[in-house]
Write an enzyme that holds these catalytic residues in place. Structure first.
Site, PDB file in Angstrom:
ATOM      1  N   ARG A   1      17.633   3.178   8.487  1.00 39.37           N
ATOM      2  CA  ARG A   1      17.363   2.637   7.158  1.00 39.37           C
ATOM      3  C   ARG A   1      18.533   1.827   6.611  1.00 39.37           C
ATOM      4  NH1 ARG A   1      12.774   4.524   4.791  1.00 39.37           N
ATOM      5  NH2 ARG A   1      11.815   6.403   5.636  1.00 39.37           N
ATOM      6  N   ARG A  48      -7.302  -2.635  -1.769  1.00 39.42           N
ATOM      7  CA  ARG A  48      -7.749  -1.627  -0.791  1.00 39.42           C
ATOM      8  C   ARG A  48      -8.727  -0.614  -1.380  1.00 39.42           C
ATOM      9  NH1 ARG A  48      -2.241   0.076   2.390  1.00 39.42           N
ATOM     10  NH2 ARG A  48      -1.661   0.713   0.283  1.00 39.42           N
ATOM     11  N   ARG A 100      -6.684   4.279  -4.172  1.00 40.68           N
ATOM     12  CA  ARG A 100      -5.458   5.049  -4.352  1.00 40.68           C
ATOM     13  C   ARG A 100      -4.818   4.724  -5.692  1.00 40.68           C
ATOM     14  NH1 ARG A 100      -1.847   4.346   0.988  1.00 40.68           N
ATOM     15  NH2 ARG A 100      -0.310   4.465  -0.681  1.00 40.68           N
ATOM     16  N   ARG A 140       7.146  -1.259  -5.396  1.00 42.03           N
ATOM     17  CA  ARG A 140       7.334  -0.850  -4.001  1.00 42.03           C
ATOM     18  C   ARG A 140       7.861  -2.002  -3.161  1.00 42.03           C
ATOM     19  NH1 ARG A 140       1.713   1.439  -2.243  1.00 42.03           N
ATOM     20  NH2 ARG A 140       2.762   1.782  -0.250  1.00 42.03           N
ATOM     21  N   LYS A 194       2.446  -2.346   9.544  1.00 43.96           N
ATOM     22  CA  LYS A 194       3.361  -1.690  10.484  1.00 43.96           C
ATOM     23  C   LYS A 194       2.725  -0.444  11.109  1.00 43.96           C
ATOM     24  CE  LYS A 194       6.966   0.392   8.719  1.00 43.96           C
ATOM     25  NZ  LYS A 194       6.872   1.840   9.086  1.00 43.96           N
TER      26      LYS A 194
END
Length: 218
Positions: A90, A128, A162, A173, A15
């Site tokens: 939201r 990542r 991370r 998440r 996004k």
């Protein structure tokens, strides 16, 4: 008619990349509620003072105040031809408020969901890595470095990973996104303004798809 683009997608769906491309190429401002609230910490307006008082008291900013913040920001000249919303709405209640604002501004809402299967999202995030020197991004599954955990462009540099890109945190998440966002997706689907794009492709192909949808005359 200019449009308000509500861009949605789970963590790892891309996004942020698409919002950046829309901003750079279509010159549409990306309006982030987080950025707006941070800016209000320094602003000297009655609305800014109201928001600061709520935040300093540790209270959540209620929907009616949030929509006033969005209305004030999107009344600027750079939003005349449309804008991209990041972090708002939201909830279905906030979406209803946005409909009222869109009518006031003479704009049409276009909700776009970048859809990616959960297993692919997890691999995108868990795999990542990035170079702390040049910012080059790698992925252990899809774009690994030539030498394990070392930047191709800076072979003396170890890649960063991370802390929250671990399997447990990533699954949590994704579950939170599904729980919190599903009602909003259902709301826009029922309203007939939700379009879904395939987020498993390369960023340029996804961008082309989104542009075709948001620049039509419907």
């Amino acid at each position: 008619m200019s449009k308000i683009i509500v861009l949605m997608g789970a963590p790892g769906a891309g996004k942020g990349t698409q919002a950046r491309l829309l901003h750079e190429r279509l010159k549409l401002p990306q309006i982030s509620t987080g950025d707006m609230f941070r800016a209000l910490k320094e602003a000297q307006t009655p609305l800014a003072a109201e928001v600061r008082a709520l935040m300093e008291a540790g209270q959540l900013v209620p929907d009616d105040v949030t929509i006033r913040v969005v209305r004030e920001r999107t009344a600027r000249d750079d939003c005349r031809d449309g804008y991209i919303l990041d972090g708002f709405p939201r909830t279905p209640a906030q979406a209803e408020m946005l409909e009222t604002l869109a009518a006031e501004q003479g704009k049409k809402i276009q909700a776009i969901e970048i859809e990616v299967p959960k297993d692919l999202l997890a691999k995108r995030m868990v795999g990542r890595r990035n170079c702390p020197v040049c910012g080059e991004i790698y992925n252990l599954y899809f774009k690994p470095p030539k030498v394990d955990n070392v930047c191709d462009l800076h072979p003396e540099v170890q890649l960063n990973h991370r802390a929250d890109d671990n399997p447990g945190t990533v699954q949590a998440r994704l579950a939170t996104y599904e729980e919190q966002t599903r009602p909003l997706l259902d709301y826009y689907k029922a309203a007939g303004v939700l379009q879904v794009v395939d987020g498993t492709r390369e960023p340029e192909a996804i961008y082309k798809d989104i542009v075709e949808r948001v620049t039509d005359n419907n």
